[in-house]
Enzyme design. Structure first.
Site, PDB file in Angstrom:
ATOM      1  N   PRO A 192       9.184 -37.568  -1.609  1.00 10.36           N
ATOM      2  CG  PRO A 192       8.799 -35.407  -2.417  1.00 10.36           C
ATOM      3  CD  PRO A 192       8.745 -36.233  -1.160  1.00 10.36           C
TER       4      PRO A 192
ATOM      5  CB  CYS B 145      31.857 -12.536 -29.357  1.00 10.18           C
ATOM      6  SG  CYS B 145      32.121 -13.647 -30.745  1.00 10.18           S
TER       7      CYS B 145
ATOM      8  CG  HIS C  61      32.860 -15.557 -25.907  1.00  9.89           C
ATOM      9  ND1 HIS C  61      31.703 -14.833 -25.700  1.00  9.89           N
ATOM     10  CD2 HIS C  61      32.820 -15.979 -27.184  1.00  9.89           C
ATOM     11  CE1 HIS C  61      30.992 -14.839 -26.820  1.00  9.89           C
ATOM     12  NE2 HIS C  61      31.647 -15.524 -27.731  1.00  9.89           N
TER      13      HIS C  61
ATOM     14  CD  GLU D  47      32.128 -14.226 -22.010  1.00  6.42           C
ATOM     15  OE1 GLU D  47      33.069 -13.443 -22.256  1.00  6.42           O
ATOM     16  OE2 GLU D  47      31.281 -14.558 -22.875  1.00  6.42           O
TER      17      GLU D  47
HETATM   18  N1  GLN Z   1      27.466 -14.185 -34.603  1.00  2.99           N
HETATM   19  C1  GLN Z   1      28.805 -13.706 -34.533  1.00  2.99           C
HETATM   20  C2  GLN Z   1      29.773 -14.626 -35.271  1.00  2.99           C
HETATM   21  O1  GLN Z   1      29.461 -15.740 -35.545  1.00  2.99           O
HETATM   22  C3  GLN Z   1      29.241 -13.513 -33.097  1.00  2.99           C
HETATM   23  C4  GLN Z   1      29.320 -14.795 -32.329  1.00  2.99           C
HETATM   24  C5  GLN Z   1      29.369 -14.585 -30.833  1.00  2.99           C
HETATM   25  O2  GLN Z   1      29.038 -13.523 -30.337  1.00  2.99           O
HETATM   26  N2  GLN Z   1      29.759 -15.598 -30.113  1.00  2.99           N
HETATM   27  O3  GLN Z   1      30.866 -14.228 -35.564  1.00  2.99           O
END
Ligand code: GLN
Length: 526
Positions: free
Chosen positions: A191, A377, A503, A505
């Site tokens: 391959p 979020c 976020h 993370e």
């Molecule tokens: N859906 C939600 C918003 O638009 C949360 C978005 C998310 O968790 N990234 O605010």
């Protein structure tokens, strides 16, 4: 020194870990060089922001608000750089640029063609990034596998680059697959030969071949690949299957990859993996163990939550603890029972209404049973809904994303979002600073009065409900600079009940785990 280029392509199969390979090469060369990673993706979406995580894994968000391929997460974590949106070049962006140029009249009188016009736009974009960043080394990853129609133009542009930058300044690395078929029990090079042939037909002659394999490549198979593919035997490198991706730079170093690159590009940037190895040692030899329930709706595909899992790894490396993840699919949940015995509950980000009631139930369990909770979020938004319903007595409280007719819209669309109709790249995106309240858990975890984290959302805690939430005991531990948006919440008198509209993370690094994750895992440890 002129800017050097390493172009990485893939063959045989997708999913061989090209992104990790690129990030690992970068890691090994980063001690003395300024490196800019660029990823080319063949799809026609302008960015992955409009794709479902099942299709494409996590959408990674950058400081500058760019929604980019999840490989940028690996680049940032392995290279310690802050990437820019411009460094992710999709065919969608390329065609957009070509079309704009054509309409503007840049090609007046000409027939606009794939070659040279589209390939020029690709190269022009890369050279513009080089002009702006002045890096010592550019790492270009071409997504997909050689032979895919959608990558042909990128490959052709990469072939042409050799002339533009001088052949002493560019090398080509090809990642392939070396299978050991069941019953044959022998490493097979065919391959690889075939995929290198495809590459050669396109005028690209690889300098280094990385063969992904479940064993170290044998001398025989190395010799064969070297011979048939016309690379030096030393330049055939094992891309070993490993339990955790952090081992890849160590394997590549063992295989002599840095020296080969040094020699071929006439650079010198010796790797120093001591710290990296000590983190891995900690991950491998934990002294304690916990289980965290991850309550989401994309739990079928772990890639959807890649950065969260990485943030866990970073905590493991610092706290020497094994973190078992219990995937709880909130669309079909009998929460209370599933959550029996977990040490912590995490509700990650998400969109739409599917699975939200299950998540709310999980949050209630966390709050009432004093189980450490981290909300990210959507996780914050649902924690507010749960609190509004069950503590403030606002029955049926909800987010207008989930129930547009709710009597108590405690989560509502951001005012600046109301007029927006386009879906791509229009959320509240990128890094925003929050002011942290004195005496809160969040402030003590960040060790600062301010925190900057990345965002990707359209909805927020509705200001009309700020007062009732706070009167009932919810603490807004971080708010936007103008005080309008709730960025962090927490509950006092709870082991650890913290959530953020951001976020965190996405910015977690091996050297410095995201503060909220660190606090959460510590709380789970008790
Ligand atoms: N859906 C939600 C918003 O638009 C949360 C978005 C998310 O968790 N990234 O605010």
């Amino acid at each position: 020194m002129p800017t050097k280029y390493i172009i990485v392509t893939g063959g045989v199969l997708s999913g061989l870990g090209k992104g990790i390979a690129v990030a690992s090469i970068g890691h090994l060369l980063s001690s003395r060089l300024k490196i800019v990673p660029i990823k080319c993706d063949g799809y026609l979406n302008v960015d992955p922001g409009t794709m479902n995580p099942f299709e494409h894994g996590e959408v990674f968000v950058l400081d500058d608000g760019g929604e980019v391929d999840m490989d940028f997460g690996h680049y940032e974590r392995f290279l310690g750089v802050t990437c820019k949106s411009k460094w992710n070049l999709t065919m969608g962006k390329v065609f957009e640029m070509v079309r704009q140029k054509e309409r503007r009249g840049d090609y007046l009188g000409k027939t606009v063609q794939y070659i040279p016009h589209v390939t020029d736009v690709i190269k022009g974009h890369i050279f513009q990034v080089v002009e702006e960043e002045k890096p010592d080394l550019v790492l270009v990853e071409i997504g997909g596998t050689v032979g895919d129609i959608e990558n042909e133009l990128f490959l052709e542009a990469m072939r042409q680059m050799k002339e533009d930058v001088g052949k002493q300044n560019i090398i080509y690395v090809h990642l392939t697959y070396v299978p050991i078929p069941h019953g044959v029990n022998e490493q097979k090079s065919k391959p690889t030969q075939q995929s290198v042939n495809l590459l050669k037909q396109r005028g690209i002659f690889p300098d280094i071949i990385i063969g992904r394999c479940s064993q170290f490549l044998t001398k025989e198979v190395r010799a064969k690949i070297s011979n048939f593919c016309d690379v030096q035997p030393k330049a055939v490198i094992t891309g070993l299957d490993v339990d955790d991706i952090y081992e890849i730079p160590i394997i590549f170093e063992q295989e002599g990859l840095p020296e080969i690159i040094h020699k071929k590009l006439n650079i010198y940037s010796p790797p120093d993996l001591r710290k990296w190895k000590s983190y891995i040692e900690n991950i491998r030899h934990p002294t304690k163990e916990i289980t965290v329930a991850m309550c989401g709706k994309y739990t079928r595909l772990e890639d959807s939550y890649a950065s969260i899992l990485e943030a866990f790894n970073h905590c493991s490396a610092h706290l020497r603890c094994k973190i078992n993840v219990k995937w709880v699919e909130t669309t079909d949940l009998e929460n209370a029972r599933v959550l029996e015995g977990v040490d912590g509950i995490l509700v990650p980000g998400g969109f739409g209404s599917r699975g939200t009631e299950g998540k709310i139930e999980a949050i209630q369990v966390a709050r009432e049973r004093n189980i450490p909770f981290l909300g990210l979020c959507l996780g914050l938004q649902l924690a507010v809904i749960e609190f509004a319903r069950n503590v403030c007595g606002l029955q049926g409280a909800n987010s207008t994303e989930i129930d547009p007719d709710t009597a108590y819209p405690v989560i509502d669309i951001l005012p600046e979002q109301k007029q927006i109709t386009d879906k791509g790249g229009t959320m509240r995106l990128g890094a925003y600073t929050a002011m942290l309240k004195e005496g809160t858990i969040v402030r003590s975890l960040y060790g600062s009065a301010k925190a900057s984290e990345r965002h990707r959302h359209r909805y927020e805690v509705n200001p009309e409900f700020h007062e009732i939430l706070q009167d009932n005991g919810m603490v807004f531990s971080g708010v936007s600079k103008d005080g309008r948006l709730v960025e962090f919440i927490e509950l006092p008198d709870h082991k650890f009940f913290v959530a953020t509209q951001a976020h965190p993370e996405l910015k977690s690094r091996m050297e410095k785990p995201a503060p909220l994750f660190y606090g959460f895992i510590k709380a789970c440890l008790g």
